[in-house]
Design a protein around this motif. Sequence first.
Motif, short mmCIF file in Angstrom:
data_model
loop_
_atom_site.label_atom_id
_atom_site.label_comp_id
_atom_site.label_asym_id
_atom_site.label_seq_id
_atom_site.Cartn_x
_atom_site.Cartn_y
_atom_site.Cartn_z
N LYS A 185 4.49 -7.97 12.71
CA LYS A 185 4.74 -6.57 12.31
C LYS A 185 4.94 -6.18 10.78
CE LYS A 185 8.19 -5.00 15.00
NZ LYS A 185 9.62 -4.73 15.56
N GLY A 186 4.68 -4.90 10.61
CA GLY A 186 4.77 -4.62 8.85
C GLY A 186 4.14 -3.29 8.80
N VAL A 187 4.78 -2.49 8.32
CA VAL A 187 4.37 -1.01 7.97
C VAL A 187 4.47 -0.56 6.65
CG1 VAL A 187 4.66 -0.16 10.36
CG2 VAL A 187 6.60 -0.36 8.85
N VAL A 188 4.41 -1.55 5.48
CA VAL A 188 4.35 -1.21 4.32
C VAL A 188 2.93 -0.42 3.73
CG1 VAL A 188 4.89 -2.28 1.93
CG2 VAL A 188 5.74 -3.24 3.86
N GLY A 189 3.35 0.78 3.33
CA GLY A 189 2.16 1.54 3.08
C GLY A 189 1.18 1.92 4.04
N TYR A 190 -0.10 2.24 3.61
CA TYR A 190 -0.94 2.63 4.72
C TYR A 190 -1.78 1.44 5.06
CZ TYR A 190 -0.58 7.21 2.25
OH TYR A 190 -0.03 8.36 1.65
N ASP A 191 -2.32 1.61 6.21
CA ASP A 191 -3.09 0.43 6.73
C ASP A 191 -4.46 0.40 6.15
OD1 ASP A 191 -3.96 -1.63 8.49
OD2 ASP A 191 -4.20 -0.30 10.09
N LEU A 192 -4.33 -0.10 5.00
CA LEU A 192 -5.69 -0.55 4.22
C LEU A 192 -6.30 -1.47 4.68
CD1 LEU A 192 -4.39 0.22 0.53
CD2 LEU A 192 -5.44 1.91 2.13
N ALA A 193 -5.92 -2.48 5.45
CA ALA A 193 -6.58 -3.64 6.02
C ALA A 193 -7.35 -3.11 7.17
CB ALA A 193 -5.54 -4.61 6.43
#
Length: 457
Positions: A185-193
């Motif tokens: 899981k991870g929601v740091v910033g926008y989903d640039l990947a």
Amino acid sequence: MDRALVAELLDLLPEGRVLTDPGLLGRYEHDEGEWAEFATPLAVVRARTAEEVQTVVRSCRAHGVAVIARGAGTGLSGGANASARSVVVSLEAMNSVVSIDALERLAVVEPGVVNDDLRAACAEFGLWYPPDPASSPWSTLGGNVATNAGGLCCVKYGVTRDYVLGVQVVTGTGELVRLGRMTAKGVVGYDLAGLMVGSEGTLGIITEITVKLRPLQAPRRTIAGYFDSVADAGRAVTAVAGAGLTPSALELIDRQCLLAVDAWKNMGLAVDANAVLLGQIDTVGAEGDSEAQRMRDCFDAAGATWSVVSGDAAEAEALFAARRLAYPAMERLGPVLTEDVCVPKRHIADMLERIEQIAAEHDTVIANIAHAGDGNLHPLLITPRADEPARERAQRAFAAIIDAALAYGGTVTGEHGIGTLKKAGLYQELSPAVIEMHRAVKAALDPDGILNPGKVL
């Protein structure tokens, strides 16, 4: 100026990385997208590290020259085609499976890793990478990510985007960055990947990919059904969805394709049907047995002339192998313009009937294969070689199929990407405001517009 760039690359990169021989450049001019425009690049760089890709982008940016990322060249929309004043960066030599973490169920790979090679490596750990485009024996992970490739299993297990946790990318400004994460899981910033998945090399050049894995797939039961028409087969697909079934695969292949495969590979595919549906169920135990029988019942209710839950693994594998070989088999008959529209499942039969009408209206031979379980249709438009009027008719039929898919609430591409062949369709499908959002993202990550210009937008 262009000579200065080539000289600079030869000076900065290790010996053997830069190709300039015209006899060698032709191999890298285009992908498999029939009639998509291409040009001869100034040079080809066969990169082996992310830093070498970074060097190419920085030098090309300084000289105002385009950079085209290329994997195996198996794309079907012209997305990897070279343009005038471009340098092609071939990632085929960056083909290492860097690591497989059985505890976290993830793998780190370079972009040149072939899809099936990753799947084989994961299997040694009892793990599985589900996305499986028909080109999986030869297409690479970088290209799969660039087009958000799907495949036979995607009806149940999802497409490439569902498995990409992170990427290492060279941006249009020459920065080497890591996007995403290696955690569940991870929601740091926008989903640039996620933004890079499906971007077709226009926002960055992917130099490493982290993908999540699943446990090995359970044994599958194969359900085959023969139909008098592709429309009947389409109605069976709708019936399967309506019954609440989620097959691990549900593929359509018509008689033209089966005959072409058999003529090429002599597989003994004596099928007395105009369309074949191939379903698979991987639910374990008695529940799986029940689901397989229910799928067969759906086939029968939709008008199957013959159906079976196959216990013959070799026979089932032969039919699925024929599905994978359909495109190259049809290519042997003449140039093939491949569609990739996707429509809601309730409209599959209508769309298949409309494709048959379009074939008649434009006097064009159209064969059909499909990831039918999720409505992703691949009409194959076949023309005689060196027949300009036939080519023009096929291109009009191609546009008519796109129009029909959009009219049914579908999309112009399910997994092949826009490239150059589907650009007109993109402008039909997306609103002006959404197109401007795309352009804003492109300008932010590639301000000089050097990454795969002329593609997608």
